[in-house]
Design a protein around this motif. Structure first.
Motif, short mmCIF file in Angstrom:
data_model
loop_
_atom_site.label_atom_id
_atom_site.label_comp_id
_atom_site.label_asym_id
_atom_site.label_seq_id
_atom_site.Cartn_x
_atom_site.Cartn_y
_atom_site.Cartn_z
N TYR A 17 13.51 5.18 20.95
CA TYR A 17 14.47 5.98 21.40
C TYR A 17 14.26 7.17 20.61
O TYR A 17 15.14 8.26 20.83
CB TYR A 17 15.81 5.33 21.03
CG TYR A 17 16.14 4.22 21.75
CD1 TYR A 17 16.44 4.34 23.00
CD2 TYR A 17 15.99 2.92 21.55
CE1 TYR A 17 16.83 3.37 24.08
CE2 TYR A 17 16.27 1.90 22.41
CZ TYR A 17 16.77 1.99 23.58
OH TYR A 17 16.84 1.04 24.31
N TRP A 26 9.11 6.79 28.71
CA TRP A 26 10.23 7.90 28.92
C TRP A 26 10.21 8.08 30.43
O TRP A 26 9.18 8.30 31.16
CB TRP A 26 9.92 9.11 28.46
CG TRP A 26 10.23 9.11 26.96
CD1 TRP A 26 9.17 9.32 25.87
CD2 TRP A 26 11.48 9.12 26.25
NE1 TRP A 26 9.94 9.24 24.72
CE2 TRP A 26 11.32 9.15 24.78
CE3 TRP A 26 12.90 8.91 26.61
CZ2 TRP A 26 12.41 9.11 23.91
CZ3 TRP A 26 13.78 8.76 25.46
CH2 TRP A 26 13.79 8.83 24.35
N ALA A 29 15.74 10.17 34.47
CA ALA A 29 16.95 9.42 35.08
C ALA A 29 17.68 10.37 36.07
O ALA A 29 18.39 9.80 36.99
CB ALA A 29 17.67 9.17 33.76
N ARG A 40 15.48 8.80 29.91
CA ARG A 40 15.88 7.62 29.34
C ARG A 40 14.80 6.67 29.08
O ARG A 40 13.71 7.23 29.66
CB ARG A 40 16.95 7.02 30.36
CG ARG A 40 16.40 6.44 31.58
CD ARG A 40 17.43 5.50 32.58
NE ARG A 40 16.76 5.14 33.67
CZ ARG A 40 16.10 4.04 34.12
NH1 ARG A 40 16.12 3.08 33.00
NH2 ARG A 40 15.63 3.77 35.07
N CYS A 42 12.54 3.18 29.67
CA CYS A 42 12.72 2.06 30.30
C CYS A 42 11.51 1.05 29.67
O CYS A 42 10.47 1.83 29.83
CB CYS A 42 12.41 2.56 31.99
SG CYS A 42 12.36 0.99 32.83
#
Length: 80
Positions: A17, A26, A29, A40, A42
């Motif tokens: 993160y 990354w 989104a 975001r 994933c």
């Protein structure tokens, strides 16, 4: 690794993160009104294997691999 699996998971979470880390998990989104991309994370269990083998223990041989069905049940498990 078994005794430290929770500690490793926390370190992985911090790494995945952290926006300063360039990794393939990354994804874009959305975009804001200014056209700036909003990212975001994933990922799945393969990301954890990537982190263990290529980041955390990069100077060693591969230390982790995915298995479909363990031969016996383990007390500590990570789920993705």
């Amino acid at each position: 690794m078994g005794r430290n699996v929770r500690k490793l998971q926390r370190q992985f979470d911090q790494w995945i993160y952290d926006r300063n880390n360039k990794h393939p998990y990354w994804v874009v989104a959305d975009e804001d009104e200014g056209g700036n991309k909003i990212y975001r994370v994933c990922f799945n269990a393969e990301a954890f294997m990537y982190w263990l083998n290529d980041v955390k223990f990069a100077k060693r041989k591969k230390v982790a691999r995915l298995i479909d069905r363990p031969a016996n049940s383990r007390k500590k498990k990570l789920r993705f």
